[in-house]
Design a protein around this motif. Structure first.
Motif, PDB file in Angstrom:
ATOM      1  N   ASP A   9       0.838  -1.116  -0.243  1.00 39.65           N
ATOM      2  CA  ASP A   9      -0.116   0.015  -0.057  1.00 39.65           C
ATOM      3  C   ASP A   9       0.816   1.284   0.067  1.00 39.65           C
ATOM      4  N   LEU A  10       1.974   1.194   0.749  1.00 40.43           N
ATOM      5  CA  LEU A  10       2.695   2.329   0.772  1.00 40.43           C
ATOM      6  C   LEU A  10       3.563   2.616  -0.404  1.00 40.43           C
ATOM      7  N   LEU A  11       4.141   1.504  -0.923  1.00 37.23           N
ATOM      8  CA  LEU A  11       4.752   1.558  -2.207  1.00 37.23           C
ATOM      9  C   LEU A  11       3.864   2.211  -3.492  1.00 37.23           C
ATOM     10  N   ARG A  12       2.650   1.879  -3.166  1.00 37.44           N
ATOM     11  CA  ARG A  12       1.712   2.491  -4.416  1.00 37.44           C
ATOM     12  C   ARG A  12       1.470   4.048  -4.014  1.00 37.44           C
ATOM     13  N   LEU A  13       1.456   4.187  -2.770  1.00 33.83           N
ATOM     14  CA  LEU A  13       1.439   5.767  -2.522  1.00 33.83           C
ATOM     15  C   LEU A  13       2.613   6.524  -3.028  1.00 33.83           C
ATOM     16  N   GLU A  14       3.641   6.047  -2.452  1.00 32.71           N
ATOM     17  CA  GLU A  14       5.116   6.574  -3.074  1.00 32.71           C
ATOM     18  C   GLU A  14       5.110   6.345  -4.635  1.00 32.71           C
ATOM     19  N   ALA A  15       4.570   5.471  -5.582  1.00 29.24           N
ATOM     20  CA  ALA A  15       4.709   5.564  -6.797  1.00 29.24           C
ATOM     21  C   ALA A  15       3.747   6.591  -7.165  1.00 29.24           C
ATOM     22  N   GLN A  16       2.652   6.805  -6.776  1.00 27.38           N
ATOM     23  CA  GLN A  16       1.757   7.605  -7.259  1.00 27.38           C
ATOM     24  C   GLN A  16       2.129   9.205  -7.053  1.00 27.38           C
ATOM     25  N   GLN A  17       3.089   9.487  -6.129  1.00 23.89           N
ATOM     26  CA  GLN A  17       3.768  10.593  -5.915  1.00 23.89           C
ATOM     27  C   GLN A  17       4.730  10.759  -6.591  1.00 23.89           C
ATOM     28  N   ALA A  18       5.472   9.757  -6.950  1.00 22.74           N
ATOM     29  CA  ALA A  18       6.815   9.908  -7.599  1.00 22.74           C
ATOM     30  C   ALA A  18       6.493  10.024  -9.258  1.00 22.74           C
ATOM     31  N   PHE A  19       5.787   9.142  -9.793  1.00 22.70           N
ATOM     32  CA  PHE A  19       5.663   9.347 -11.307  1.00 22.70           C
ATOM     33  C   PHE A  19       3.962   8.837 -11.796  1.00 22.70           C
ATOM     34  N   PRO A  20       3.245   9.878 -11.428  1.00 20.46           N
ATOM     35  CA  PRO A  20       1.763   9.308 -11.687  1.00 20.46           C
ATOM     36  C   PRO A  20       1.554   9.186 -13.139  1.00 20.46           C
ATOM     37  N   GLU A  21       2.158   9.945 -14.016  1.00 25.77           N
ATOM     38  CA  GLU A  21       1.966   9.814 -15.422  1.00 25.77           C
ATOM     39  C   GLU A  21       2.419   8.430 -15.790  1.00 25.77           C
ATOM     40  N   ARG A  22       3.199   7.624 -15.252  1.00 23.44           N
ATOM     41  CA  ARG A  22       3.503   6.216 -15.734  1.00 23.44           C
ATOM     42  C   ARG A  22       2.914   5.043 -15.450  1.00 23.44           C
ATOM     43  N   ILE A  23       2.013   5.346 -14.501  1.00 20.53           N
ATOM     44  CA  ILE A  23       1.326   3.991 -13.646  1.00 20.53           C
ATOM     45  C   ILE A  23       0.480   3.406 -14.935  1.00 20.53           C
ATOM     46  N   PRO A  24      -0.559   4.483 -15.638  1.00 14.58           N
ATOM     47  CA  PRO A  24      -1.224   3.576 -16.728  1.00 14.58           C
ATOM     48  C   PRO A  24      -0.448   2.731 -17.641  1.00 14.58           C
ATOM     49  N   GLY A  25       0.897   3.284 -17.992  1.00 15.04           N
ATOM     50  CA  GLY A  25       1.553   2.452 -18.946  1.00 15.04           C
ATOM     51  C   GLY A  25       1.918   1.077 -18.282  1.00 15.04           C
ATOM     52  N   LEU A  26       2.523   1.391 -16.823  1.00 17.38           N
ATOM     53  CA  LEU A  26       2.708   0.167 -16.194  1.00 17.38           C
ATOM     54  C   LEU A  26       1.603  -1.056 -16.140  1.00 17.38           C
TER      55      LEU A  26
END
Length: 735
Positions: A334-351
């Motif tokens: 859960d906290l990795l996801r929170l950090e990822a959302q803050q670090a590179f939100p624009e890349r998440i759909p591609g992942l």
């Protein structure tokens, strides 16, 4: 549960075995004693209820490894809240642990759409045949938020044979009547306070990280974390790098906020840039394998990275002994996801798109859809439902299918198969108007030349569900005028036979239902098989052959019991017919009451009205005063049916026989007088959902003229109302 790819079988199997123990495994004898007393004392339920990170799963896995009983383990996930999916997995887990006939139970789950009453009845009967002890564990049970699943589990706990113990690991107490179990001494409980690590246990958990600590510092660390397992694990990772352990412990906090701060200030600092990036990118995944990690991150060496990370970090948990599949601890994920959302939100759909492509290439369209939707690609998700939607429908996972369709939003209204699937979801859920709405959308968006046969079964079922036999009969005649019955699944033949049965067209019904039963048996579609036999019993009953009806009804009931579907609401008419045609008063009374209980659960108006009538007829004949109110209730049910067919006539006949109504309701053998040409014209409009004023407008005559013709039609057919006239005209082949 059918899984088409070898990787899928491996991944599904990880749900059905305990997680691997961590490198620093601490035996907690004081807790083992509580768990042992639950098993040895034949408690029905062992409840381990504590917050996240308390060490529940590890405790249970290590404890059960030392027990002699067979263990069925299910690692629950949010998607398992679908009743059909939940019970399918649980049956599979039990089948792997004990020689129950899982292959016989799975069709019961699928055919009943995971109906808790049907499934639990069949499962308890199967478990009663098992002589040796069995422990059934469901981990992360708090993720189950479906009322049907909850009711079923509580009933399973109540009815399980003494040699079976159910263990639930959860963050919150389940909505069961736990007080009743406590009073009866049928529950063993471990709570968050019990799971707190004392100083000696913490020393074993932390291992080399605390070798240099004295007892006082270790006591202080336990106090700071309040013995919270996750907090201790995180502290241990930091202690290995701390230059001043006492200063670190003094500043350390052991609450949930610790985890956020630790990840940002300690964990991410300690890992190199590449590892940090890989952790964040793979946080979108529920389960991880080397190949999947490589595909999502665009790197290589994912398998080794997972194995190496798990060996030094207890927050990455191995799921199988081959060390192929892993998952992050829920807190870390859960906290990795929170950090990822803050670090590179624009890349998440591609992942998510990469993950979806990988799952699709390996045959798991369900996970592919999950990631398409998470990535915002609803159009691609809708395309995948063309393949996966019918599979979900066929496996009874209606809640899962509905969830996917709801996430599509308005896109579902633009695609033929999505609208059709939505129609089936609404029909199965009892929302017939909504089902008809989606059927209309399907027809609106269907491309030119689209084969509408897959929708015909739904159209007939909707008509019958609403008590509109005339419309269903018209559709059935269109089906039998072609070779469609031969080309499509057994549900089409069953619906066709049902339409003919309720319309009193005995010969056509027998042909269709005989074929439906044979086809359903070949396709192993057990509910369709049972329903075909039930409708055969209705045909024989309407044909006034008590012996044939008794035989047909008994065959339907016996087959349902053989298939584990004795509690399926669709069998209610067979029980009602067996009650009405049987010679044993005690059995007839019991059958009638059972039929009523089943019919009231989910039956359509036609089936409910028929069962109410047959059971009322039976009970009155047995001198039971409860029978007459059932006939009154049946009358109110049929009042909302446009055309109840033979079911409505049976009620009228029954009311006449018991002195409740003056009209006989008997089948019309011949016309009292031939209908005129104009009366025939009016008669043809009676099955339509049109008022007399509408009919007058259609025929260009006055309303009084239509009323006059209708009175003449009723008199010549020997009936008292429009609905009876429609059925009488069908009997005489005038419609």
């Amino acid at each position: 549960m059918k899984v088409t790819a070898m990787w899928g079988m491996s991944l599904a199997a990880t749900k059905l075995r305990p997680p691997l123990p961590p490198g620093q495994l601490v035996r907690r004898s004081r807790l083992d004693d509580i768990l042992d007393s639950g098993i040895d004392g034949q408690a029905r339920l062992v409840l381990v209820s504590a917050p996240a990170g308390s060490g529940k799963s590890t405790l249970l896995a290590s404890w059960l490894a030392g027990r002699p009983e067979a263990v069925a383990w299910l690692q629950a996930e949010e998607s398992d809240s679908d009743p059909a999916r939940f019970w399918s997995y649980l049956v599979e887990a039990i089948g792997q642990a004990h020689p129950i006939a899982a292959s016989d139970l799975k069709p019961v789950v699928v055919g009943s759409n995971g109906d808790d009453l049907v499934v639990v009845t069949a499962l308890v009967n199967a478990l009663a045949e098992v002589a040796s002890p069995l422990v059934i564990v469901i981990d992360d049970y708090h993720l189950m938020d479906n009322g049907s699943v909850q009711r079923g589990m509580e009933r399973l706990i109540d009815l399980c044979p003494h040699q079976v113990t159910i263990v639930l690991s959860t963050r919150i107490d389940p909505p069961f009547r736990l007080g009743r179990l406590r009073v009866r001494d049928q529950i063993a409980e471990i709570r968050g306070a019990d799971l707190r690590f004392d100083t000696d246990e913490a020393s074993g958990l932390l291992g080399s990280a605390v070798q240099s600590l004295d007892r006082a510092l270790l006591d202080q660390l336990c106090g700071r974390t309040e013995g919270w397992a996750a907090g201790l694990v995180l502290a241990g990772l930091s202690l290995e790098r701390a230059t001043d352990p006492s200063e670190f412990i003094e500043a350390f906090r052991g609450d949930d906020q610790l985890v956020v701060e630790y990840l940002r200030d300690e964990f991410f600092v300690a890992v190199d840039v590449d590892d940090r990036q890989r952790l964040l990118e793979t946080s979108i995944l529920e389960h991880l394998s080397g190949a999947l990690v490589d595909s999502v991150t665009g790197t290589a060496g994912g398998a080794k990275w997972l194995s190496d990370t798990a060996s030094v970090n207890q927050l990455l948990i191995g799921l199988d002994r081959t060390r192929m599949w892993f998952r992050y601890h829920h807190l870390l994920r859960d906290l990795l996801r929170l950090e990822a959302q803050q670090a590179f939100p624009e890349r998440i759909p591609g992942l998510h798109a990469r993950a979806a492509a990988w799952f699709e290439s390996h045959g798991d369209h369900g996970q592919a859809i999950v990631h398409r939707l998470a990535g915002g690609d609803v159009h691609e998700a809708a395309q995948l439902l063309l393949v996966h939607g019918p599979r979900l429908l066929a496996s009874g996972q209606i809640e899962t299918l509905r969830g996917f369709l709801e996430q599509l939003g308005d896109v579902a209204k633009t695609m033929t198969w999505c609208a059709l699937l939505y129609g089936w979801c609404e029909y199965i859920g009892g929302s017939y108007s909504r089902s008809e709405y989606w059927l209309g959308i399907m027809l609106d968006v269907a491309p030119e030349g689209f084969d509408q046969t897959p929708a015909i079964s739904l159209r007939m079922n909707i008509s019958l569900a609403r008590g509109d036999v005339a419309t269903a009969l018209d559709t059935a005649r269109q089906v039998t005028a072609t070779d469609r019955l031969m080309s499509y699944s057994c549900d089409l033949a069953t619906a066709t036979g049902a339409a003919y049965a309720w319309a009193g067209q005995a010969d056509e019904a027998r042909r269709a239902l005989r074929f439906a039963a044979e086809k359903a048996a070949a396709e192993r579609f057990r509910t369709a098989h049972v329903l075909a036999l039930v409708y055969q019993a209705i045909v024989e009953f309407e044909d006034d052959s008590a012996a044939s009806a008794q035989t047909a009804a008994s065959t339907a009931v016996d087959t349902a019991q053989k298939f584990g579907l004795a509690a399926y609401h669709g069998v209610a008419p067979a029980y009602a017919i067996r009650a009405r045609t049987g010679g044993d008063p005690a059995r007839a009374h019991a059958d009638a009451l059972h039929a009523l209980n089943l019919a009231r659960r989910a039956s359509t108006d036609l089936a409910l009205g028929f069962v109410l009538t047959a059971c009322g007829d039976t009970l009155i004949g047995l001198g039971d005063s409860a029978g007459q109110p059932l006939l009154a209730e049946a009358r109110s049910v049929f009042a909302r049916c446009p055309d109840p067919g033979i079911a409505g006539r049976y009620l009228t006949r029954t009311e006449s026989r018991h002195g409740i109504a003056e009209v006989s309701g008997s089948r019309v053998a011949v016309l009292v007088e031939q209908l005129t040409e104009r009366e025939m014209a009016v008669l043809r409009y009676l099955p339509a959902n049109m008022s007399q004023r509408d009919i007058a407008s259609e025929l260009y005559v006055t309303l009084n003229t239509v009323k006059t013709h209708c009175r003449a039609i009723y008199r010549k057919l020997g009936v008292g109302d429009r609905k009876a006239a429609i059925q009488a005209a069908r009997d005489l082949h005038l419609l």
